[in-house]
Design a protein around this motif. Structure first.
Motif, mmCIF file in Angstrom:
data_model
loop_
_atom_site.group_PDB
_atom_site.id
_atom_site.type_symbol
_atom_site.label_atom_id
_atom_site.label_comp_id
_atom_site.label_asym_id
_atom_site.label_seq_id
_atom_site.Cartn_x
_atom_site.Cartn_y
_atom_site.Cartn_z
ATOM 1 N N ALA A 140 11.452 1.894 -7.795
ATOM 2 C CA ALA A 140 10.159 2.580 -7.840
ATOM 3 C C ALA A 140 9.443 2.445 -6.505
ATOM 4 N N CYS A 141 8.904 3.528 -5.994
ATOM 5 C CA CYS A 141 8.303 3.485 -4.668
ATOM 6 C C CYS A 141 7.411 4.709 -4.456
ATOM 7 N N ASP A 142 6.812 4.772 -3.275
ATOM 8 C CA ASP A 142 5.954 5.911 -2.947
ATOM 9 C C ASP A 142 6.690 6.959 -2.140
ATOM 10 N N GLY A 143 7.780 6.551 -1.545
ATOM 11 C CA GLY A 143 8.515 7.498 -0.733
ATOM 12 C C GLY A 143 9.958 7.081 -0.601
ATOM 13 N N ASN A 196 0.832 -1.205 0.000
ATOM 14 C CA ASN A 196 0.000 0.000 0.000
ATOM 15 C C ASN A 196 0.864 1.251 0.000
ATOM 16 N N VAL A 197 1.929 1.196 0.774
ATOM 17 C CA VAL A 197 2.911 2.270 0.746
ATOM 18 C C VAL A 197 4.292 1.627 0.673
ATOM 19 N N GLY A 198 5.032 1.929 -0.364
ATOM 20 C CA GLY A 198 6.381 1.393 -0.492
ATOM 21 C C GLY A 198 7.372 2.502 -0.189
ATOM 22 N N ILE A 199 8.199 2.275 0.823
ATOM 23 C CA ILE A 199 9.182 3.303 1.164
ATOM 24 C C ILE A 199 10.564 2.718 0.963
ATOM 25 N N SER A 200 11.374 3.409 0.218
ATOM 26 C CA SER A 200 12.700 2.869 0.022
ATOM 27 C C SER A 200 13.704 3.680 0.818
ATOM 28 N N VAL A 201 14.556 2.953 1.528
ATOM 29 C CA VAL A 201 15.560 3.590 2.377
ATOM 30 C C VAL A 201 16.815 3.751 1.544
#
Lengths: 59, 790
Positions: free
Chosen positions: B708-711, B693-698
């Motif tokens: 590719a991600c949401d944040g 639902n929310v993909g966050i990449s560090v």
């Protein structure tokens, strides 16, 4: 014709000129990057100073 | 002057490497060289704008040899003519005004460069040069030499710039133009003076206002009609439906009013509404131009690769690699296609692709997969699949990547408007019906007035302004979100899945622990002396780890590939390497360890364990209170015990997950009704990030690469995850509060409208007033929440 028509016509034309200028500025991409130009405009003087600098520095 | 830090790059200076030049201190020769270049060209002003703005130039070692290939260069150029070439280069190091200054003065460092322009937000330099005087390669090498290495990847290969959308700015400009002029022209009417002068010109003023409102109604507001139409067709009632309805009714009613000379109409409120709502859109549209949230493998892959044919090396574009070609891969280069290793042995770091933390060793004839980073001097391989057919790139064929956005997500505003619109229509029709019995003429007025005053302008604005503000606050604290709806989705999540390697552990840094017999200082020095000769990554790390000492000469030094190193130091025969090489009992094959023996007696081993990010266990404890936590790792089980000790009980740990398994795992969670935040870093998480639902990449360096991600979260802020999630929840709370407030306004306005008392002046006051209070309320609230919890 009453003067009010003239005045309002003039004021609308002036407003339209500004609108046109705005549209043109957007088209030229002036709103794409709102940060760099603000830094760049401060450089102008520095560059001139730098052009005279090397001679004094290299001596 | 600060003697501790390098004059050029600002890093601390190690005494032994210190370079003194021109009374200035430098941390290395590289930095000094850059300073020398600048001072010879009179560009030392570089150091006056910002303190220590530079970067140490890195070795290029033929990295940019592909720029000799004209086909590739043509692809990179934006514009091409006989004497003029234009190229846009992405330069990650751009970070301050000094950077802008030096890059825009590039023409003084390099003859053929005519001009260059920096776009600071996109971190791009657009360079115009004369190809007859200087080649692109020379420019790129110059940039590298002064510490501004451009990043060129496969993504640039089909770099046809997407057209910039400036529609919103045009619309906003037009809306403001209409709003201002209509307001001014409406003024005489507000005072409702019955005067000869006003009566005389009333018609002229009104028709002028009508004409000025047209562009705002037809052009600026067009987005709302389209959106309302689309949502009606999809059988949904989003917030744009009542807005569009309100606007249209307002326009029709006002036109009728002036045609039949019934009144001045609501054109002023109409224009004001359109302007404020567009302003809200602009505010929400905070974008981070220098970040890309849509990256795929292309921005990670190289643009060219070295092909060996008939003993000659040539750079060819990656897309032209054919099955059966022989490729040469240099140190730290990426393997772009699947193939078979031809060199006797190679160490390949797959951490970004599979999540395995240690490089693996492949022998001649083994199959190697695309995406790994080669570590060593040089290796040769034969191509098995082309780029698009490779194992890794096929992951992007999965359907989650073709979904452009998580469109099916219903925002809070949409949910509210699903109830709002029917209620509004009911009130309008009921009051129409009642008034029809009393007075037919007023009935029409009341019906339209209800629709006008209930136009949910403030309602529609509260979410964009809150989320836009939160987006900005998070951005300033280094969590960059793709768009405003991500904040809402983040607030909704109940499960957080973490990747291990690179996400909760830091890259490249491992803790090294010694287990075994006591080793004294002198013996440590022996070990270090022996390690000095080895280029193996583990040796290098151990070498860095051991304390500085006076080193000894090593006799009979020998490096056994796949085993370790050995040699005589001070009369001792020392072996360092794998358990088998040293002759130790293999107890725990899952550990990454380097064993040491003196005169064939096993002394002990150095165990490399992953270094977890600081604050990890506090963060997990904090999150565990509100969320279900899971660890999803591509690595082996070696760290299970450590993780279990570190993390709160109940944290599920899953190991040995392939990229597509990670995706399926997230999908399974969602099928069970979970809202999942996936926190990952590498290409191996790309599928899971897209599915969640929310993909966050560090990311250790937000400018380089993230899937590719949401944040994108800056790795230094990792322990603030809890704060960000709390903030997103508070944002939703703020929106709900402002909804109540704006509904209150609607109730007041509606009660006037239903009674048939809504005058244009009243409408012109209450509508902007509600907008302004809502906007200031949400801005204050979100800032308050941001400060309180952070």
């Amino acid at each position: 014709m009453s003067v009010i028509y003239v005045l309002i016509t003039i004021s609308i034309i002036v407003a339209l000129v500004f609108l046109y200028a705005f549209v043109k500025a957007v088209k030229q991409g002036q709103f794409d990057d709102t940060y760099t130009p603000s830094v760049r405009m401060l450089f102008e003087d520095e560059t001139k100073k730098a052009e005279t600098n090397p001679k004094t520095e290299n001596q | 002057m600060n003697t501790q830090n390098c004059y050029h790059c600002g890093l601390g200076i190690e005494k032994k490497d210190e370079v003194l030049f021109d009374d200035k201190h430098f941390c290395c020769l590289g930095c000094k060289t850059v300073y020398e270049i600048f001072s010879l060209n009179g560009l030392t002003d570089y150091y006056t704008f910002e303190k220590a703005p530079g970067a140490t130039p890195q070795e290029t070692n033929g990295k940019f040899d592909f720029l000799d290939n004209e086909g590739i260069v043509t692809r990179l150029l934006e514009f091409q003519e006989e004497t003029t070439h234009i190229v846009s280069l992405y330069i990650p190091h751009i970070h301050c005004s000094s950077c802008i200054w030096i890059l825009e003065n590039l023409n003084r460092l390099c003859k053929g460069v005519r001009s260059s322009q920096v776009n600071f937000y996109e971190k791009k330099a657009r360079i115009v040069f004369n190809p007859q005087e200087v080649t692109l390669k020379e420019i790129v090498l110059l940039l590298c030499a002064i510490g501004y290495e451009p990043y060129i990847s496969l993504e640039n290969y089909d770099a046809k710039k997407p057209p910039v959308s400036r529609e919103l700015i045009y619309k906003l400009g037009v809306a403001f133009f209409c709003f201002g002029n209509v307001m001014l022209l409406s003024f005489p009417e507000y005072f409702e003076v019955e005067e000869y002068w006003l009566d005389n010109y009333r018609g002229f003023f009104r028709w002028l206002i009508f004409a000025l409102a047209l562009p705002s109604f037809l052009y600026s507001a067009s987005g709302y009609y389209v959106s309302a139409y689309k949502s009606l067709r999809a059988g949904m009632l989003n917030i744009d439906v009542p807005i569009a309805l309100g606007l249209v009714v307002m326009f029709v009613r006002s036109t009728v009013d002036i045609v039949f000379d019934l009144g001045q109409g609501f054109f002023d409120s109409l224009c004001g509404l359109v302007f404020f709502m567009l302003l809200g859109r602009l505010f929400q549209q905070k974008t981070y131009n220098f970040l890309s949230f849509e990256r795929d493998f292309k921005s990670y892959f190289p643009i060219a690769v070295t092909k060996i044919s008939n003993q000659a090396e040539a750079s060819i574009p990656v897309y032209e690699v054919a099955v059966g070609d022989r490729l040469l891969i240099r140190n730290n280069e990426l393997i772009p296609v699947d193939g078979i290793l031809m060199s006797p042995e190679a160490r390949i770091d797959y951490s970004f692709v599979t999540g395995e933390s240690e490089p693996i060793t492949r022998q001649s004839g083994n199959k190697i997969y695309a995406g790994g980073k080669y570590m060593g001097r040089m290796m040769e391989m034969e191509v098995l699949h082309t780029v698009s057919q490779s194992y890794l790139t096929q992951l992007w064929g999965n359907e989650v990547f073709s979904k452009t956005d998580k469109k099916d997500y219903k925002t809070l505003t949409d949910t509210i408007s699903r109830y709002f619109t029917p209620v509004l229509l009911t009130i309008a029709f009921v009051s129409l019906a009642i008034w029809l019995f009393i007075d037919v003429h007023t009935a029409f007025n009341v019906f339209t007035a209800v629709l006008i005053v209930a136009c949910p302008c403030a309602l529609a604005l509260s979410a964009p302004f809150t989320l836009g503000n939160i987006l900005r606050i998070m951005g300033s604290r280094k969590l960059y979100l793709k768009n405003a709806t991500v904040v809402e989705r983040m607030a909704k999540a109940d499960t957080i899945v973490f990747d291990k390697t690179g996400t909760i552990t830091t890259n490249n840094k491992s803790e090294i622990l010694y287990e075994g017999d006591f080793i004294d200082e002198k013996e440590l020095a022996f070990i270090k002396s022996l390690l000095r000769g080895s280029n193996h990554p583990l040796s290098r790390r151990l070498y860095e780890h051991l304390p500085t000492a006076n080193l000894f000469l090593v006799d009979d030094f020998k490096e056994v590939t796949g085993g370790g190193v050995q040699g005589y130091v001070h009369g001792f025969f020392i072996q360092i390497g794998s358990a088998k090489f040293v002759g130790a009992d293999e107890e725990n094959s899952l550990q990454t360890a380097v064993h040491v023996s003196f005169n064939r007696n096993w002394m002990g081993k150095y165990v490399f364990s992953n270094q977890y990010r600081t604050g990890l266990s506090t963060l997990f404890k904090e999150l565990a209170k509100t969320h279900e936590l899971k660890i999803l790792s591509g690595d082996n089980k070696g760290e299970r015990n450590v993780l279990q000790k570190l993390l709160p009980k109940g944290t599920e740990l899953v190991f040995n997950q392939k990229p597509e398994q990670k995706l399926a795992y997230i999908e399974a969670l969602q099928k069970r009704g979970k809202n999942v935040i996936m926190v990952g870093d590498g290409l191996n998480d790309a599928g899971a990030l897209a599915q969640s639902n929310v993909g966050i990449s560090v990311s250790e360096n937000v400018n380089v690469f993230s899937p590719a991600c949401d944040g994108i979260l800056d790795a230094t802020q990792f322990r603030k995850m809890g704060y960000f999630i709390k903030l997103s929840k508070n944002a939703v709370l703020t929106i709900k509060m402002s909804f109540t407030l704006s509904l209150l306004y609607n109730v007041v306005g509606l009660s006037f409208a239903v009674m048939g008392l809504l005058s244009p002046l009243f409408a012109a006051i209450i509508m902007p007033l509600s907008t302004v209070t809502i906007v200031s309320f949400v801005t204050l609230m979100s800032n308050y929440f941001a400060r309180r919890s952070g």
